[in-house]
Design an enzyme around this catalytic site. Structure first.
Site, mmCIF file in Angstrom:
data_model
loop_
_atom_site.group_PDB
_atom_site.id
_atom_site.type_symbol
_atom_site.label_atom_id
_atom_site.label_comp_id
_atom_site.label_asym_id
_atom_site.label_seq_id
_atom_site.Cartn_x
_atom_site.Cartn_y
_atom_site.Cartn_z
ATOM 1 C CD GLU A 95 0.273 9.640 -12.788
ATOM 2 O OE1 GLU A 95 1.429 10.212 -13.065
ATOM 3 O OE2 GLU A 95 -0.001 9.151 -11.446
ATOM 4 C CE LYS A 106 3.695 12.650 -11.291
ATOM 5 N NZ LYS A 106 3.785 11.166 -11.384
ATOM 6 C CB CYS A 166 0.853 10.515 -9.041
ATOM 7 S SG CYS A 166 0.859 8.931 -8.230
#
Length: 510
Positions: free
Chosen positions: A80, A179, A212
């Protein structure tokens, strides 16, 4: 009869061809990338300046991709923020964004780069995948225009997404994921209106992807495994390590074991922000991992994994613990803070024994034997059952054996990186109210312990042999998703706590 025989022949031929084209194992690669950051400015740069920064990072990624391909890797994951870095505003990130189409458009950017406007980054990634015959997973920014007909359209007339893309070995865009669970300071991006469950199939298994902070929440992470039945998770991340329970290699390997899935984690390498820790994790044990706070260099990892991990029995996490009588051996409980959460602790005063500590509905049971009881080190057994409200809101149940920072009990729960005490054996269990429990074992110098422990069907995390190194923590990290507060809603305690204790590090930074 002849037609029936012909159909049977065709069916057998199809089965044989499909089996021959599928792989029982594959070689995975992850690259921990030492990102090159743009000059610090809140003023948007020109598209040409933005592309120059991205190409410098892509030059490094190209070297990793080429090396991985030469070593036989089928897929490589990159981090990321790996192409443009972090610390952006909504305006300053804009020159770095491209329009990323839905993969259903059947597009190979390397062959047709201008089909969706100016897309030099997607073109380069596509050509890298095609030229090296490898799947590439990368993280870039997506932009989508909107107008007043959309009541949720941002004031600047566009959505901006933190986006993972996957290009197959022919350079085709096969996956795009926006995300869902943005971290606190990701104001430059929007979350999608609904969580996206993104999967794709290969000859070496079914893959899912998330990014993440997503790992701490049910959607899309758990949904990908439980409902979509993926074999392998792809995980680009920019993860800041926080001990004792949220160092990257520790938690990501635990998630792979707890969810019984392959897990490919690629982290940024930026020691100044405690960003390091990448790995290739199988459900039973890590296959490769890297943690390096001392150098400024990136690292390529490769390992072989089963394309379809062997199914293991579902663990009943409370089965054993619910039948254990409490063993406190007269010790007095005390409290300690781990990442703003108040744990209930018991000091382990003997070289070995049986201990129980409880908080609310959670009772944690430990049997252990140290190799020696040192006077200069203190270990404790801790329990936490409650809603975590700092840098996110999520409900935890945690049982943990850990080394205290000093012999002062007030330091139990503080960050510790080294220890001297090895354990001959340990067995940890708890009365968890969830099936989502992630087993962690972390040794001195931030090392994992592959092949040294196991989880039983009745919910015990136990050692298979004496530990190969001194122990930092042995932990069962449980998540009760149904007790989380409303998504994207943070308690006022977040800001208050950070102000009261500014020395505490955030576990993830952008």
């Amino acid at each position: 009869m002849i037609m029936s025989q012909l159909l049977n022949y065709v069916a057998v031929l199809f089965f044989c061809v499909s089996r021959a084209s599928s792989l029982d194992t594959f070689i995975a690669a992850v690259y921990e990338h030492a990102v090159i950051l743009p000059n610090a400015t809140l003023v948007p740069v020109s598209p040409e300046e933005a592309l120059a920064v991205m190409n410098r990072n892509l030059d490094l990624l190209e070297g990793a991709v080429t090396s991985a391909s030469k070593q036989g890797a089928h897929i490589i994951v990159t981090p990321e923020d790996g192409i443009y870095g972090f610390n952006f505003t909504r305006e300053s990130i804009y020159p770095y964004l491209e329009d990323i189409p839905d993969p259903q458009v059947n597009w190979i950017p390397c062959n047709n780069p201008d089909r969706f406007g100016h897309t030099p980054v997607q073109q380069r990634l596509s050509c890298l995948a095609k030229d090296n015959s490898i799947y590439i997973v990368a993280n870039i920014g997506d932009k989508k225009s909107c107008n007043a007909s959309d009541p949720q359209c941002p004031p600047d007339g566009r959505y901006q997404y933190n986006t993972d893309v996957v290009f197959d070995s022919k350079g085709k865009l096969v996956a795009r994921y926006h995300k869902q669970n943005l971290f606190l300071n990701e104001d430059q991006f929007n979350a999608p209106k609904e969580p996206e469950v993104v999967t794709f199939n290969t000859t070496f298994g079914k893959f899912g992807i998330f990014t993440c902070f997503d790992i701490l929440f049910h959607d899309p992470a758990v949904t990908l495994v439980r409902d979509s039945h993926v074999d392998t998770i792809l995980f680009p991340t920019a993860w800041m390590n926080v001990l004792p329970h949220l160092s990257a290699i520790e938690f990501h390997s635990a998630w792979a074991m707890g969810m019984r899935v392959n897990f490919l984690a690629s982290n940024l390498h930026y020691p100044l922000k405690k960003m390091t820790g990448s790995g290739i994790y199988a459900p039973d044990s890590p296959r490769a991992f890297h943690y390096d706070m001392k150098t400024e260099e990136g690292k390529l990892l490769l390992a072989q994994l089963d394309s379809h991990p062997h199914p293991t029995p579902v663990v009943n996490w409370t089965s054993y613990a619910s039948g254990v009588e409490a063993h406190s051996v007269g010790n007095q409980e005390f409290t300690g803070i781990i990442f703003f959460d108040e744990f209930t602790f018991l000091e382990l005063k003997e070289i070995g024994g049986n201990y129980t500590v409880c908080q609310r509905d959670l009772c944690c049971h430990l049997s252990y034997k140290m190799s020696e009881k040192r006077s200069d080190e203190v270990y404790a057994l801790g329990a936490f059952d409650g809603l975590h409200t700092v840098e996110g809101s999520y409900y935890l149940q945690i049982c943990t054996l850990l080394k205290c920072k000093t012999t002062d009990l007030h330091t139990c729960g503080d960050s510790v990186e080294t220890a001297s005490t090895r354990f001959e054996m340990f067995s940890l269990s708890g009365t968890f109210g969830t099936q989502y429990v992630f087993p962690e074992v972390l040794l001195s110098e931030i090392q994992l312990a592959p092949g040294e422990f196991q989880v039983s069907n009745d919910g015990r995390l136990f050692s298979l042999k004496p530990t190969s190194g001194p122990v930092l923590t042995v932990t069962l990290f449980g998540r009760l998703y149904e007790k989380d507060s409303a998504p994207n809603t943070l308690s006022d305690l977040t800001t208050q706590a950070l102000r009261l204790n500014p020395k505490t590090d955030a576990w993830k930074s952008k």
